[in-house]
Each structure stands twice: as C-alpha cells, then as structure tokens.
Scaffold this active site. Structure first.
Site, PDB file in Angstrom:
ATOM      1  N   ASP A 276      18.879  77.676  15.428  1.00 49.67           N
ATOM      2  CA  ASP A 276      20.123  78.418  15.208  1.00 49.67           C
ATOM      3  C   ASP A 276      19.810  79.688  14.405  1.00 49.67           C
ATOM      4  O   ASP A 276      19.138  79.622  13.367  1.00 49.67           O
ATOM      5  CB  ASP A 276      21.071  77.494  14.413  1.00 49.67           C
ATOM      6  CG  ASP A 276      22.491  78.000  14.348  1.00 49.67           C
ATOM      7  OD1 ASP A 276      22.895  78.761  15.236  1.00 49.67           O
ATOM      8  OD2 ASP A 276      23.201  77.608  13.393  1.00 49.67           O
TER       9      ASP A 276
ATOM     10  N   ASP B  18      18.685  86.038  16.884  1.00 48.81           N
ATOM     11  CA  ASP B  18      19.887  86.735  16.434  1.00 48.81           C
ATOM     12  C   ASP B  18      19.541  88.157  16.001  1.00 48.81           C
ATOM     13  O   ASP B  18      19.206  88.408  14.844  1.00 48.81           O
ATOM     14  CB  ASP B  18      20.526  85.948  15.284  1.00 48.81           C
ATOM     15  CG  ASP B  18      21.832  86.588  14.810  1.00 48.81           C
ATOM     16  OD1 ASP B  18      22.188  87.673  15.320  1.00 48.81           O
ATOM     17  OD2 ASP B  18      22.492  86.006  13.927  1.00 48.81           O
TER      18      ASP B  18
ATOM     19  N   ASN C  53      29.645  76.065  18.453  1.00 51.14           N
ATOM     20  CA  ASN C  53      28.862  75.711  17.253  1.00 51.14           C
ATOM     21  C   ASN C  53      29.744  75.182  16.127  1.00 51.14           C
ATOM     22  O   ASN C  53      30.694  75.863  15.713  1.00 51.14           O
ATOM     23  CB  ASN C  53      28.147  76.960  16.724  1.00 51.14           C
ATOM     24  CG  ASN C  53      26.974  77.371  17.571  1.00 51.14           C
ATOM     25  OD1 ASN C  53      26.783  76.877  18.681  1.00 51.14           O
ATOM     26  ND2 ASN C  53      26.169  78.273  17.049  1.00 51.14           N
TER      27      ASN C  53
HETATM   28  O1  G3H Z   1      25.428  79.715  11.139  1.00 51.35           O
HETATM   29  C1  G3H Z   1      25.204  79.143  10.101  1.00 51.35           C
HETATM   30  C2  G3H Z   1      25.082  77.660  10.116  1.00 51.35           C
HETATM   31  O2  G3H Z   1      26.264  77.065   9.703  1.00 51.35           O
HETATM   32  C3  G3H Z   1      23.892  77.232   9.326  1.00 51.35           C
HETATM   33  O3  G3H Z   1      24.131  77.365   7.990  1.00 51.35           O
HETATM   34  O4  G3H Z   1      22.156  78.594   7.140  1.00 51.35           O
HETATM   35  O5  G3H Z   1      23.581  77.216   5.605  1.00 51.35           O
HETATM   36  O6  G3H Z   1      22.081  76.112   7.281  1.00 51.35           O
HETATM   37  P1  G3H Z   1      22.905  77.329   6.932  1.00 51.35           P
HETATM   38  P1  13P Z   2      30.904  76.959  11.331  1.00 49.04           P
HETATM   39  O1  13P Z   2      30.589  77.459   9.970  1.00 49.04           O
HETATM   40  O2  13P Z   2      32.252  77.415  11.782  1.00 49.04           O
HETATM   41  O3  13P Z   2      30.744  75.488  11.460  1.00 49.04           O
HETATM   42  O4  13P Z   2      29.855  77.640  12.350  1.00 49.04           O
HETATM   43  C1  13P Z   2      28.602  77.097  12.585  1.00 49.04           C
HETATM   44  C2  13P Z   2      27.720  77.998  13.374  1.00 49.04           C
HETATM   45  O5  13P Z   2      28.125  78.943  13.988  1.00 49.04           O
HETATM   46  C3  13P Z   2      26.291  77.674  13.379  1.00 49.04           C
HETATM   47  O6  13P Z   2      25.554  78.647  14.028  1.00 49.04           O
HETATM   48 ZN    ZN Z   3      26.269  80.630  13.842  1.00 50.09          ZN
END
Ligand code: G3H
Ligand code: 13P
Ligand code: ZN
Length: 332
Positions: free
Chosen positions: A94, A116, A277
């Site tokens: 991700d 990204d 997501n």
């Molecule tokens: O897009 C962001 C996701 O919710 C991942 O969040 O970078 O805190 O693991 P994180």
């Molecule tokens: P949320 O913060 O809305 O759960 O989004 C998650 C996300 O886009 C991870 O890439």
């Molecule tokens: Zn995201």
C-alpha cells in the site's frame, strides 16, 4: 527471489476483471498484527470472498517486512485450514513510495504493489510508475498507480487540500504507464477525520456530522474515458459511529470523527471501482473492543483476554463490509 505463486497468493488481474463486470468491489484491508490477519482471513473464508491484504510502509516498519510476508503465506494456509479449498488472497504493498520499495516487495513474494507517485509532477509520476510496471510485469505482479491527491496524509505525502483526479489525464496516464489499476481522488481521504466540521452539516437529532457527497461526476467522467478499467478508492473507512461512541464512552476522545457513508461506498462498488481500501475502521473496531474490555474487566492483564474480543469485533466489521457494502461475498 520468492515468487508469490510459490506462496499460494494471486495477483489482482482476474479478480478485478470479474469485479468490474459483476458490479462489486474487492475488499483491501490493511494489516499490521496477527489478530487483524486472522480476522481478515476468517471473514473472507466465511463469506467466500476474495480479499486483498495490504501492507503499508508503516506496517513494514512496525511488524518487520519478513514477518508480514510469512504472515501472508500463513494466511493462505490458514484459509485452507478453515475449509477454503482455493483461497484468493492478494498480498499488496500500500502506498509504495519508491521503485526500490516496490522491487523489494516483488522480490519477497508480494503479488501486487502500489506505486504512489500522486504527489509528483505528472511527468515524474508517469516515469516512476512505468519503471515499476516494467519490473513488476516481468514477474506477473500487478501494479496500482495513483492520479490526483487525497486530502490528509498519504504516509509521508502530506496534502492540505484534495485535488480531484483530472479525467482528461487518465487515458494518457494509463496508456503511458501500463498500470493495472488506478487510484483516484473523488473526495475520500485517509484516517478517522475525513472532513472538517465546516465541510459538513449536522444531524439535528444526533448532533453527528453529515459529510458532503463524493464527486460521483468525476468518477463517471473517468469511467467514460476508461471503460472497464479497474478503479481504486483509498480512504474509504466509514468511521462507524457506534465504535466511535464506544471509544468515547470508555475513556477515548475522538470528537467529530467522520467517514464516508456506506451508502456512497455501495454506489461506488457498483461502478468501475473494484478495490476499496479500509484501514481506519479496523483500528476503531479494535480500539473500541479493547477499551470496553478494560473498563469492564479492570483485573484482566492477559492479552488474550482483550485481544479475543478485539479480533471478534474486527471480524464482524470485515464481514459487514464484504456483505453489506462491497458485495464481494460468494465471489470465489
Ligand atoms: O493509507 C494509509 C493506510 O491507512 C496505512 O496507514 O501508514 O499508518 O500504516 P499507516
Ligand atoms: P482509511 O483511513 O479510510 O481506512 O483508508 C485506508 C487506505 O486508503 C489505505 O491505503
Ligand atoms: Zn490509501
């Protein structure tokens, strides 16, 4: 080099084609812990849903990249043990922020990566995405790219305002990069505070914030330019108010937390949006259950005592999303 195929994982290609045709979306749930992984697998198996398990840069830092990769391999075996003969599980990076991170994931068994480049100038985003696609496709790994900027924080990429994806750019971007799916910006954002109170109205009965609608006109224009092409929505937690209320009741402080209404996500899932997501909702479900457990059982200190209800609450949330929002149940 470990191929995801050896681990029993699949890429997103067939999954997305089927979802776009069938008018539903594949759940993409972030995971950082074993309990999240178990809850995701249990929910996917019980609902007979394909699932994308995704790992952010932050998750790799928190849990260790090797451990997460083995957890995904474990997820496939666990799904089989739970009775699913042929699980369809994707291990996805991700918000990959560089070619090197994407390469490292591809080399260690990921079946899908996101690059990204949305914060870069257009030409640089094209260049970087193209480079990742060229490497990934050699190993049959699928690539998600992003055009447009979501409000809020995209890992290290900060943006104060949301810049909707420009429909006039998408054909050129997809053609030049060869990406397999495209994340777009139509008003969603990351986290549990997706809109400022001044962007919302208030429900006179509950006092809760009512968010503005997503830009479905932009989504429609993109679909028109790229018929049948897989579109991805980030920032799609709905921030369930019952979980927020539980958190606040048992000592938390999340005033005015607000997400994307599920009715809007349902509408998006029926369109070319084939990956949705969700991360924050899992965090809220876990936190609500743990806070409640601690308040009701101040004598408990065995993590299994409070992580069991936390896992069960996440599983309930995942099943709800699959069956009532995304419609990916019975699609294996
Ligand atoms: O897009 C962001 C996701 O919710 C991942 O969040 O970078 O805190 O693991 P994180
Ligand atoms: P949320 O913060 O809305 O759960 O989004 C998650 C996300 O886009 C991870 O890439
Ligand atoms: Zn995201």
């Amino acid at each position: 080099m470990t191929s995801y195929k050896e681990l029993g994982l699949v890429n997103t290609r067939k999954m997305f084609a089927k979802a776009v045709k069938g008018g539903y979306a594949i759940p993409a749930f972030n995971f950082n812990t074993m309990e999240q992984m178990q809850a995701i697998v249990q929910a996917a198996v019980e609902t007979k849903s394909p699932v994308i398990m995704q790992v952010s840069k932050g998750a790799r830092k928190y849990a260790n990249p090797t451990i997460l990769r083995y957890m995904a391999q474990g997820a496939v075996e666990y799904a089989k043990e739970l009775g699913c003969k042929k699980p369809q599980i994707v291990l996805h990076l991700d918000h990959g922020d560089s070619f090197e991170t994407c390469k490292s994931c591809i080399d260690s068994g990921f079946s899908s990566v996101m690059i990204d480049g949305s914060s870069l100038p257009y030409a640089d985003n094209v260049k970087l995405t193209k480079k990742v696609v060229a490497y990934a496709h050699k190993y049959d790994v699928t690539v998600e790219a992003e055009l447009g900027v979501l409000a809020g924080v995209e890992d290290e990429v900060a943006s104060e305002v949301s810049h909707y994806t420009k429909p006039e750019e998408v054909i050129d971007f997809v053609t030049k990069t060869g990406c397999d799916s495209l994340a777009i910006s139509i008003g969603t954002s990351h986290g549990a505070y997706k809109f400022k109170p001044e962007q919302c109205t208030r429900d006179p009965k509950t006092g809760k914030l009512v968010p503005p609608p997503l830009a479905f006109d932009v989504l429609k224009a993109i679909e028109k330019k790229l018929p049948g092409f897989p579109i991805v929505l980030h920032g799609s937690s709905s921030v369930p108010q019952d979980e927020v209320d539980t958190i606040n009741k048992f000592g938390g402080k999340l005033p005015d937390a607000v997400g994307i209404p599920e009715s809007q996500l349902r509408k998006a899932a029926k369109s070319a949006v084939c990956k949705i997501n969700i991360d924050s909702d899992s965090r809220l479900a876990m936190t609500a259950a743990i806070r409640q457990h601690f308040a009701e059982h101040p004598d408990h200190f065995d993590p299994r005592q409070y992580l069991t209800p936390a896992r069960d609450n996440m599983k309930k949330m995942y099943i709800h999303k699959i069956m009532k929002v995304l419609g990916s149940n019975e699609k294996l």
